[in-house]
Scaffold this motif. Structure first.
Motif, PDB file in Angstrom:
ATOM      1  N   SER A  30      17.989 -48.846 -16.801  1.00 38.10           N
ATOM      2  CA  SER A  30      18.947 -48.807 -15.698  1.00 38.10           C
ATOM      3  C   SER A  30      18.423 -47.864 -14.624  1.00 38.10           C
ATOM      4  N   PHE A  31      18.454 -48.314 -13.352  1.00 41.40           N
ATOM      5  CA  PHE A  31      17.929 -47.487 -12.269  1.00 41.40           C
ATOM      6  C   PHE A  31      18.673 -47.747 -10.968  1.00 41.40           C
ATOM      7  N   ARG A  32      18.510 -46.838 -10.013  1.00 41.53           N
ATOM      8  CA  ARG A  32      19.080 -46.974  -8.673  1.00 41.53           C
ATOM      9  C   ARG A  32      18.018 -46.590  -7.657  1.00 41.53           C
ATOM     10  N   VAL A  33      18.040 -47.286  -6.521  1.00 38.47           N
ATOM     11  CA  VAL A  33      17.075 -47.053  -5.450  1.00 38.47           C
ATOM     12  C   VAL A  33      17.833 -46.617  -4.203  1.00 38.47           C
ATOM     13  N   PHE A  34      17.342 -45.560  -3.564  1.00 46.41           N
ATOM     14  CA  PHE A  34      17.936 -45.035  -2.341  1.00 46.41           C
ATOM     15  C   PHE A  34      16.884 -45.061  -1.240  1.00 46.41           C
ATOM     16  N   GLY A  35      17.217 -45.625  -0.084  1.00 44.36           N
ATOM     17  CA  GLY A  35      16.346 -45.577   1.073  1.00 44.36           C
ATOM     18  C   GLY A  35      15.167 -46.526   1.000  1.00 44.36           C
ATOM     19  N   LYS A  36      14.311 -46.372   2.016  1.00 42.84           N
ATOM     20  CA  LYS A  36      13.102 -47.191   2.130  1.00 42.84           C
ATOM     21  C   LYS A  36      11.954 -46.278   2.514  1.00 42.84           C
ATOM     22  N   GLY A  37      10.754 -46.685   2.195  1.00 36.34           N
ATOM     23  CA  GLY A  37       9.567 -45.900   2.512  1.00 36.34           C
ATOM     24  C   GLY A  37       8.708 -45.745   1.273  1.00 36.34           C
ATOM     25  N   ASN A  38       7.811 -44.778   1.293  1.00 33.14           N
ATOM     26  CA  ASN A  38       6.979 -44.520   0.117  1.00 33.14           C
ATOM     27  C   ASN A  38       7.871 -44.087  -1.037  1.00 33.14           C
ATOM     28  N   PRO A  39       7.667 -44.658  -2.224  1.00 36.54           N
ATOM     29  CA  PRO A  39       8.562 -44.370  -3.344  1.00 36.54           C
ATOM     30  C   PRO A  39       8.295 -43.016  -4.008  1.00 36.54           C
ATOM     31  N   ILE A  40       9.386 -42.389  -4.422  1.00 33.09           N
ATOM     32  CA  ILE A  40       9.343 -41.166  -5.215  1.00 33.09           C
ATOM     33  C   ILE A  40      10.235 -41.396  -6.426  1.00 33.09           C
ATOM     34  N   PHE A  54      21.364 -36.576 -10.275  1.00 33.24           N
ATOM     35  CA  PHE A  54      20.287 -36.588  -9.301  1.00 33.24           C
ATOM     36  C   PHE A  54      20.577 -37.478  -8.095  1.00 33.24           C
ATOM     37  N   VAL A  55      21.794 -37.992  -8.006  1.00 30.63           N
ATOM     38  CA  VAL A  55      22.155 -38.877  -6.893  1.00 30.63           C
ATOM     39  C   VAL A  55      22.047 -38.148  -5.557  1.00 30.63           C
ATOM     40  N   GLU A  56      22.582 -36.940  -5.469  1.00 30.74           N
ATOM     41  CA  GLU A  56      22.571 -36.219  -4.192  1.00 30.74           C
ATOM     42  C   GLU A  56      21.152 -35.898  -3.732  1.00 30.74           C
ATOM     43  N   ILE A  57      20.300 -35.470  -4.639  1.00 29.92           N
ATOM     44  CA  ILE A  57      18.919 -35.183  -4.239  1.00 29.92           C
ATOM     45  C   ILE A  57      18.197 -36.474  -3.842  1.00 29.92           C
ATOM     46  N   ALA A  58      18.513 -37.581  -4.497  1.00 28.79           N
ATOM     47  CA  ALA A  58      17.921 -38.869  -4.118  1.00 28.79           C
ATOM     48  C   ALA A  58      18.346 -39.244  -2.703  1.00 28.79           C
ATOM     49  N   LYS A  59      19.603 -38.995  -2.351  1.00 28.19           N
ATOM     50  CA  LYS A  59      20.083 -39.279  -0.997  1.00 28.19           C
ATOM     51  C   LYS A  59      19.373 -38.398   0.024  1.00 28.19           C
ATOM     52  N   GLU A  60      19.150 -37.140  -0.320  1.00 30.71           N
ATOM     53  CA  GLU A  60      18.451 -36.234   0.593  1.00 30.71           C
ATOM     54  C   GLU A  60      17.009 -36.686   0.808  1.00 30.71           C
ATOM     55  N   ILE A  61      16.356 -37.121  -0.249  1.00 27.27           N
ATOM     56  CA  ILE A  61      14.978 -37.615  -0.130  1.00 27.27           C
ATOM     57  C   ILE A  61      14.945 -38.893   0.709  1.00 27.27           C
ATOM     58  N   ALA A  62      15.926 -39.777   0.499  1.00 30.59           N
ATOM     59  CA  ALA A  62      15.996 -41.022   1.273  1.00 30.59           C
ATOM     60  C   ALA A  62      16.197 -40.723   2.759  1.00 30.59           C
ATOM     61  N   ALA A  63      16.929 -39.676   3.076  1.00 30.87           N
ATOM     62  CA  ALA A  63      17.159 -39.301   4.476  1.00 30.87           C
ATOM     63  C   ALA A  63      15.867 -38.841   5.155  1.00 30.87           C
ATOM     64  N   LEU A  64      14.857 -38.511   4.368  1.00 28.25           N
ATOM     65  CA  LEU A  64      13.550 -38.103   4.895  1.00 28.25           C
ATOM     66  C   LEU A  64      12.587 -39.293   4.997  1.00 28.25           C
ATOM     67  N   ASN A  65      13.148 -40.500   4.931  1.00 32.50           N
ATOM     68  CA  ASN A  65      12.390 -41.758   5.053  1.00 32.50           C
ATOM     69  C   ASN A  65      11.474 -42.045   3.868  1.00 32.50           C
ATOM     70  N   GLN A  67      11.656 -43.671  -0.280  1.00 31.13           N
ATOM     71  CA  GLN A  67      12.458 -44.437  -1.228  1.00 31.13           C
ATOM     72  C   GLN A  67      12.561 -43.596  -2.492  1.00 31.13           C
ATOM     73  N   ALA A  68      13.765 -43.157  -2.821  1.00 34.55           N
ATOM     74  CA  ALA A  68      13.980 -42.348  -4.022  1.00 34.55           C
ATOM     75  C   ALA A  68      14.514 -43.250  -5.129  1.00 34.55           C
ATOM     76  N   ILE A  69      13.923 -43.144  -6.297  1.00 34.08           N
ATOM     77  CA  ILE A  69      14.317 -43.960  -7.444  1.00 34.08           C
ATOM     78  C   ILE A  69      14.742 -43.021  -8.565  1.00 34.08           C
ATOM     79  N   ILE A  70      15.956 -43.225  -9.064  1.00 37.00           N
ATOM     80  CA  ILE A  70      16.414 -42.490 -10.239  1.00 37.00           C
ATOM     81  C   ILE A  70      16.646 -43.504 -11.346  1.00 37.00           C
ATOM     82  N   TYR A  71      16.465 -43.073 -12.571  1.00 43.37           N
ATOM     83  CA  TYR A  71      16.671 -44.006 -13.679  1.00 43.37           C
ATOM     84  C   TYR A  71      17.159 -43.251 -14.905  1.00 43.37           C
ATOM     85  N   ASP A  72      17.852 -43.982 -15.755  1.00 39.51           N
ATOM     86  CA  ASP A  72      18.292 -43.439 -17.042  1.00 39.51           C
ATOM     87  C   ASP A  72      17.164 -43.686 -18.038  1.00 39.51           C
ATOM     88  N   GLN A  73      16.642 -42.602 -18.576  1.00 40.14           N
ATOM     89  CA  GLN A  73      15.564 -42.742 -19.549  1.00 40.14           C
ATOM     90  C   GLN A  73      16.079 -43.468 -20.797  1.00 40.14           C
TER      91      GLN A  73
END
Length: 104
Positions: A30-40, A54-65, A67-73
């Motif tokens: 299970s994963f979520r993707v925030f934003g677009k650009g080079n993936p992190i 980690f949702v809030e930090i993913a949103k902050e990274i996405a705001a920097l252009n 793509q932030a990806i979080i996932y449940d291990q």
């Protein structure tokens, strides 16, 4: 008022819905993707933690252009395993999971 509406718009457009990626019969990651650009890929700590913290930090990274990806291990959150033991939770399998996310 216009700032509230803009903030809500950015919040809802910066995040795709929760997705799953089937690796095999035993695991869907299970994963979520925030934003677009080079993936992190954000790898959450543990043991046993899901990615929600980690949702809030993913949103902050996405705001920097980026793509932030979080996932449940594997075995956490929505990435459920039928059996959790030393044969289903290994470092090698966790690396394979990240590689599978990277390729898809």
């Amino acid at each position: 008022m216009k700032y509230i509406i803009l903030g809500l718009f950015l919040t809802f457009t910066s995040c795709d819905a929760q997705k799953t990626l089937r690796e095999n019969q035993e695991l869907e990651t299970s994963f979520r993707v925030f934003g677009k650009g080079n993936p992190i890929l954000i790898i959450n700590g543990g043991p046993g933690m899901n990615s929600e913290g980690f949702v809030e930090i993913a949103k902050e990274i996405a705001a920097l252009n980026y793509q932030a990806i979080i996932y449940d291990q594997r075995g956490t959150g929505n990435s459920k395993l039928e059996v959790i033991d030393s044969s289903t939770i290994t470092m090698d399998l966790m690396v394979q999971d990240m590689e599978h996310l990277r390729k898809n």
